[in-house]
Design a protein around this motif. Structure first.
Motif, PDB file in Angstrom:
ATOM      1  N   GLN A 586       1.108  -1.163  -0.279  1.00  0.00           N
ATOM      2  CA  GLN A 586      -0.539   0.332   0.122  1.00  0.00           C
ATOM      3  C   GLN A 586       1.217   1.346  -0.251  1.00  0.00           C
ATOM      4  O   GLN A 586       1.100   2.131  -1.059  1.00  0.00           O
ATOM      5  CB  GLN A 586      -0.608  -0.063   0.917  1.00  0.00           C
ATOM      6  CG  GLN A 586      -1.927   0.788   1.677  1.00  0.00           C
ATOM      7  CD  GLN A 586      -2.968   1.191  -0.294  1.00  0.00           C
ATOM      8  OE1 GLN A 586      -3.433   0.501  -0.092  1.00  0.00           O
ATOM      9  NE2 GLN A 586      -2.971   2.499  -0.865  1.00  0.00           N
ATOM     10  N   ASP A 587       1.973   1.388   0.041  1.00  0.00           N
ATOM     11  CA  ASP A 587       2.826   2.150   0.693  1.00  0.00           C
ATOM     12  C   ASP A 587       3.412   2.448  -0.660  1.00  0.00           C
ATOM     13  O   ASP A 587       4.185   4.265  -0.535  1.00  0.00           O
ATOM     14  CB  ASP A 587       3.876   2.251   1.731  1.00  0.00           C
ATOM     15  CG  ASP A 587       3.706   2.474   2.978  1.00  0.00           C
ATOM     16  OD1 ASP A 587       2.163   2.545   3.736  1.00  0.00           O
ATOM     17  OD2 ASP A 587       4.180   1.757   4.171  1.00  0.00           O
ATOM     18  N   ALA A 588       3.741   1.317  -1.246  1.00  0.00           N
ATOM     19  CA  ALA A 588       4.396   1.724  -3.003  1.00  0.00           C
ATOM     20  C   ALA A 588       3.148   2.887  -3.384  1.00  0.00           C
ATOM     21  O   ALA A 588       3.494   3.512  -4.149  1.00  0.00           O
ATOM     22  CB  ALA A 588       4.805   0.398  -3.026  1.00  0.00           C
ATOM     23  N   TYR A 589       1.814   2.041  -3.807  1.00  0.00           N
ATOM     24  CA  TYR A 589       1.117   2.939  -4.588  1.00  0.00           C
ATOM     25  C   TYR A 589       1.153   4.381  -3.876  1.00  0.00           C
ATOM     26  O   TYR A 589       1.111   4.135  -4.699  1.00  0.00           O
ATOM     27  CB  TYR A 589      -0.175   2.243  -4.511  1.00  0.00           C
ATOM     28  CG  TYR A 589      -0.873   0.614  -4.911  1.00  0.00           C
ATOM     29  CD1 TYR A 589      -1.445   0.470  -5.945  1.00  0.00           C
ATOM     30  CD2 TYR A 589      -0.398  -0.476  -4.274  1.00  0.00           C
ATOM     31  CE1 TYR A 589      -1.410  -0.465  -6.745  1.00  0.00           C
ATOM     32  CE2 TYR A 589      -1.233  -1.678  -5.238  1.00  0.00           C
ATOM     33  CZ  TYR A 589      -1.522  -1.483  -6.212  1.00  0.00           C
ATOM     34  OH  TYR A 589      -1.886  -2.890  -7.375  1.00  0.00           O
ATOM     35  N   ASN A 679       0.132   6.621   4.380  1.00  0.00           N
ATOM     36  CA  ASN A 679      -0.931   7.544   5.560  1.00  0.00           C
ATOM     37  C   ASN A 679      -2.338   6.429   6.153  1.00  0.00           C
ATOM     38  O   ASN A 679      -2.000   5.372   5.764  1.00  0.00           O
ATOM     39  CB  ASN A 679      -1.707   7.315   3.765  1.00  0.00           C
ATOM     40  CG  ASN A 679      -1.197   8.747   3.071  1.00  0.00           C
ATOM     41  OD1 ASN A 679      -0.803   9.517   3.080  1.00  0.00           O
ATOM     42  ND2 ASN A 679      -0.945   8.366   1.404  1.00  0.00           N
ATOM     43  N   THR A 680      -1.536   7.013   7.093  1.00  0.00           N
ATOM     44  CA  THR A 680      -2.287   6.361   8.531  1.00  0.00           C
ATOM     45  C   THR A 680      -3.483   6.543   8.126  1.00  0.00           C
ATOM     46  O   THR A 680      -4.399   7.120   7.799  1.00  0.00           O
ATOM     47  CB  THR A 680      -1.443   6.978   9.702  1.00  0.00           C
ATOM     48  OG1 THR A 680      -0.517   7.263   9.818  1.00  0.00           O
ATOM     49  CG2 THR A 680      -2.568   6.470  10.885  1.00  0.00           C
ATOM     50  N   LEU A 716       2.559   4.711  12.099  1.00  0.00           N
ATOM     51  CA  LEU A 716       2.951   6.170  12.406  1.00  0.00           C
ATOM     52  C   LEU A 716       3.591   6.738  11.992  1.00  0.00           C
ATOM     53  O   LEU A 716       4.538   6.633  12.464  1.00  0.00           O
ATOM     54  CB  LEU A 716       1.994   6.540  13.465  1.00  0.00           C
ATOM     55  CG  LEU A 716       0.770   7.781  13.602  1.00  0.00           C
ATOM     56  CD1 LEU A 716       0.111   7.863  12.535  1.00  0.00           C
ATOM     57  CD2 LEU A 716      -0.001   7.813  14.770  1.00  0.00           C
ATOM     58  N   SER A 717       3.755   7.868  11.021  1.00  0.00           N
ATOM     59  CA  SER A 717       4.777   9.015  10.890  1.00  0.00           C
ATOM     60  C   SER A 717       4.803   9.613  12.113  1.00  0.00           C
ATOM     61  O   SER A 717       3.812  10.071  12.089  1.00  0.00           O
ATOM     62  CB  SER A 717       4.212   9.613   9.497  1.00  0.00           C
ATOM     63  OG  SER A 717       3.273  10.257   9.021  1.00  0.00           O
ATOM     64  N   THR A 718       5.967  10.356  12.778  1.00  0.00           N
ATOM     65  CA  THR A 718       6.280  11.411  13.039  1.00  0.00           C
ATOM     66  C   THR A 718       5.438  12.273  13.136  1.00  0.00           C
ATOM     67  O   THR A 718       4.628  13.235  13.711  1.00  0.00           O
ATOM     68  CB  THR A 718       7.112  12.270  13.038  1.00  0.00           C
ATOM     69  OG1 THR A 718       8.024  12.178  11.393  1.00  0.00           O
ATOM     70  CG2 THR A 718       8.519  10.984  13.420  1.00  0.00           C
ATOM     71  N   LYS A 731      -8.205   9.020   1.073  1.00  0.00           N
ATOM     72  CA  LYS A 731      -7.104   9.397   1.096  1.00  0.00           C
ATOM     73  C   LYS A 731      -7.277  10.605  -0.058  1.00  0.00           C
ATOM     74  O   LYS A 731      -7.272  10.624  -1.501  1.00  0.00           O
ATOM     75  CB  LYS A 731      -6.254   8.563   0.528  1.00  0.00           C
ATOM     76  CG  LYS A 731      -5.736   7.794   2.326  1.00  0.00           C
ATOM     77  CD  LYS A 731      -4.911   7.044   2.090  1.00  0.00           C
ATOM     78  CE  LYS A 731      -4.584   5.993   0.448  1.00  0.00           C
ATOM     79  NZ  LYS A 731      -6.156   5.195   0.927  1.00  0.00           N
ATOM     80  N   LYS A 732      -6.980  12.279  -0.275  1.00  0.00           N
ATOM     81  CA  LYS A 732      -7.586  13.053  -1.430  1.00  0.00           C
ATOM     82  C   LYS A 732      -6.525  13.426  -1.703  1.00  0.00           C
ATOM     83  O   LYS A 732      -4.667  13.203  -1.126  1.00  0.00           O
ATOM     84  CB  LYS A 732      -7.827  14.734  -0.352  1.00  0.00           C
ATOM     85  CG  LYS A 732      -9.333  15.176  -0.038  1.00  0.00           C
ATOM     86  CD  LYS A 732      -9.118  15.916   0.320  1.00  0.00           C
ATOM     87  CE  LYS A 732     -10.549  16.286   1.659  1.00  0.00           C
ATOM     88  NZ  LYS A 732     -10.861  17.544   1.719  1.00  0.00           N
TER      89      LYS A 732
END
Length: 735
Positions: A586-589, A679-680, A716-718, A731-732
């Motif tokens: 999913q992160d790669a997409y 994207n959390t 979860l990103s900082t 997600k927009k």
């Protein structure tokens, strides 16, 4: 005016100050220069001095900015897969990244970004052509302005209402582009985001056009064969939408912009009159020049179907159980997104026949009910009808509008209980769906053009509607139904073309049906099965991570026990991949499509580090260790004087440890799911926190949970948001 096509060959010159890209086949054309390390682009007429020639590439896929640097993505190897109307079609095989900076030290985040992108390019099937627009169906291409550069033809096609209002706008010598070009259909321009810098430069430098190469993600098969001694080319193309793209459990339903998950457009094309073989295809230019192809008419038939997730807010939350937690919000909350979605679908395809295959019993019922509620809210004065039997009260259901007062009154909902009708491997009973669709199938027609009399096409008919099929995943049941509808459309086309007599069926001709179902040539059928079965596998791998289920029916026309065993294997593989490896996919997409933008910071955020408490991370290792010791106790040799009692205590102890560890992992499954880290997802944050709170109450390790580690959501990103919401509302996209 001749169209401007992308360069087929691009030489790269590299120096410490720049990269230079030039086409040796167009020596007088401007050279594209990308400065290092700034990434500024410019076109220059004068020769670029300095640098070393790296070699030639098949094209520029695009430019992407990561956290520390920009990278030029080049197509280093492309494989010819066939020809469509004389136009060569290629599949991207290998791609490389050219950095603008020379980094002396490795950054963990940057290296992970690059690893994700390389995996996406290595596993994602991407196709392109230098002279043919693969992103648009034949029908949309009939209204495209052929004088425009290839990448702009993606955007300049008439919508179906405009096309039917003025059928001669396309296909003539001077087709008129749509006045609504600003609402361009760029769903299948897969590398649109990473080509944005190049497209921006084109605004001031039209000579940039040959460097812009549109690529689509999906499936493409070209087969030459014959039916009743009539030579033809059979082509199948599936285009995956770049909007709301992702993996099975992390992208469901609709987003706020009206994009649905796993949306694919599948086009089946038959070209009659093509006498070439292998990687051939007829050359349209030979028609105008009076070549051999002009002796006979070339007939082109195209039939389009779509699939997409149920357009409401819903999600399935991974928790390591085989069946995830299903969450469905009310239809009222999805009114505006669903309206946007279907407005677009009607504009592009005309009437939409919404075939719903989800189960009406058990957990899937809530998705079925939400879909039906949203349709009833969108259409005018809906009228429902259903058909039952002694065994089941509802075998099928229809929802039809009665007024025709607005655009969305072109929606026709058809429910088909696939599980009940096809239970016991009786999947041939999916044919009953044809009766449910009724006259809608006949009225929708198909695209048909004839070439051979002149350069322009003589368009005989347009496809006026589309069947939009869905099940829960829009994969397995959907594949069965789409294959059935495709064969039905093919039979009708061949009868209308005079290849088959009325009452004949393409399935009656074994040599052709094997090609239709399995792929290959008319002489030898062996190796990998292709066409509709392979199409199902490719669509499924992109979304679920494994090949499709039920493809034995698509390949052979019957359901087999061997196919059921293969489906069991795929289902088990899906379970592990969806729970333990879909996060990076999913992160790669998100990274490739521009849904996530890496923050440009000087200090590494260690975004991909595992921030779970150490004790939580250790439980799976404890489980594996306990299982290993249990096995060792039974397998390894024992001494004759060893105490039996001590061995039994040893085995019992590690058995209890293994049971406790396994129970802990399953009870707190959301702590061990591979969630996306860029994207959390709101429901992942909530689920993680809930399971972490329960873990803190565990009698054995509860007091150590939270010590020595950050208890935030895994991945979860900082700078990420910690909002706890019940569903992902989409997600927009920002471009």
């Amino acid at each position: 005016m001749a169209p401007v096509n992308p360069y087929r060959d691009i030489n790269i010159t590299v120096s410490a100050s720049h990269y230079a890209f030039a086409s040796p086949s167009s020596p007088n054309a401007p050279v594209l220069v990308i400065d290092r390390p700034s990434g500024d682009m410019r076109l220059t007429e004068s020769p670029v001095l300095g640098g070393t020639r790296m070699g030639s590439v098949a094209g520029l896929l695009g430019v992407i900015r990561l956290r520390l640097d920009k990278y030029i993505i080049i197509i280093t190897k492309a494989m010819l897969v066939g020809r469509i109307r004389g136009h060569a079609v290629f599949k991207v095989q290998t791609a490389e990244f050219l950095p603008l900076q020379e980094r002396q030290l490795h950054d963990p985040d940057e290296d992970t970004y690059l690893s994700l992108l390389r995996a996406h390019l290595r596993t994602g099937p991407m196709y392109f052509s230098y002279t043919f627009d693969l992103t648009n169906s034949f029908q949309r291409q009939s209204s495209a302005d052929a004088s425009l550069p290839l990448w702009q033809q993606v955007c300049h096609c008439l919508s179906l209402p405009e096309l039917l209002a003025n059928p001669w706008a396309g296909g003539g010598a001077n087709p008129r582009p749509s006045s609504r070009g600003i609402q361009a259909d760029e769903r299948f321009f897969w590398n649109r985001y990473i080509q944005s810098d190049m497209i921006d430069l084109r605004g001031s430098s039209p000579a940039m056009d040959p460097f812009i190469l549109p690529v689509f993600f999906g499936f493409l098969s070209i087969t030459t064969t014959a039916l009743k001694s009539t030579p033809l080319s059979f082509i199948l193309i599936t285009r995956k939408s770049r909007h709301r793209a992702g993996t099975r459990y992390f992208t469901r339903g609709v987003d706020e912009s009206g994009n649905v998950a796993n949306f694919n457009e599948t086009e089946q094309i038959v070209i009659i009159g093509d006498s070439t073989r292998g990687l051939g295809g007829y050359d349209q230019n030979s028609i105008a020049s009076g070549g051999k192809a002009s002796i006979q008419q070339i007939k082109v038939f195209s039939y389009v179907q779509t699939r997409g997730s149920v357009p409401v807010y819903w999600a399935e939350v991974n928790n390591l159980h085989y069946t995830p937690q299903l969450q469905v919000r009310g239809a009222d909350s999805a009114m505006n997104p669903a309206r946007k979605h279907f407005d677009d679908q009607v504009r592009l395809y005309g009437d939409n026949y919404l075939v719903n295959l989800v189960n009406q019993k058990g957990r899937e019922y809530r998705v079925k009910a939400a879909y039906e509620n949203i349709v009833k809210l969108l259409v005018s004065s809906p009228v429902e009808s259903k058909e039952g039997s002694e065994e089941i009260p509802e075998r099928s259901r229809r929802i039809e509008p009665t007024k025709g007062a607005n655009t969305l009154d072109q929606l026709h909902y058809v429910y088909f209980d696939f599980h009940h009708e096809c239970r016991g491997m009786r999947w041939h009973r999916a044919q009953l769906l044809l009766e449910q669709l009724g006259d809608g199938l006949y009225d929708q027609q198909y695209f048909h053009s004839v070439e051979g009399k002149s350069v322009s096409s003589d368009i005989r008919s347009y496809q006026k509607s589309v069947v939009r099929t869905n099940c829960m995943d829009c994969l397995d049941r959907t594949n069965v139904v789409q294959g059935m509808l495709a064969l039905w459309a093919l039979n009708r086309q061949m009868i209308d073309a005079g290849v088959l007599e009325k009452g004949e069926n393409a399935a009656s001709f074994n040599s052709f049906e094997v090609i239709f179902r399995n792929g290959g040539s008319e002489f030898v059928i062996q190796g990998l099965l292709e066409t509709w079965a392979d199409n199902a596998d490719v669509v499924s791998r992109a979304y679920s991570g494994t090949g499709a289920l039920k493809t034995d029916f698509t390949r052979t026309g019957v359901r087999t026990k061997a196919g059921a065993i293969a489906d069991l294997s795929n289902s088990i593989t899906r379970y592990f991949r969806n729970n333990f490896s879909d996060g990076p996919r999913q992160d790669a997409y998100d990274l490739f499509l521009g849904i996530y933008f890496p923050p440009a910071t000087a200090m590494s955020s260690l975004l991909f580090i595992d921030r779970r408490p150490i004790v939580i991370q250790s439980i799976p290792y404890v489980l594996c260790g306990a299982i290993f010791l249990e096995l060792a106790a039974f397998v390894l040799p024992r001494t004759t004087d060893g105490g039996l009692l001590s061995m039994r205590i040893f085995v019992l102890f590690w058995f209890v440890v293994a049971l406790w560890a396994a129970n802990f992992v399953m009870k707190h499954g959301k702590l061990y799911v591979s969630w996306p880290r860029l994207n959390t997802l709101g429901f992942s944050v909530q689920g993680y926190n809930e399971d972490l709170s329960r873990a803190k109450k565990d009698l054995i390790i509860g007091k150590w949970v939270g010590r020595g580690g950050n208890a935030r959501e895994r991945g979860l990103s900082t700078g990420g948001s910690g909002r706890l919401i019940h569903l992902e509302e989409g997600k927009k996209r920002i471009e």
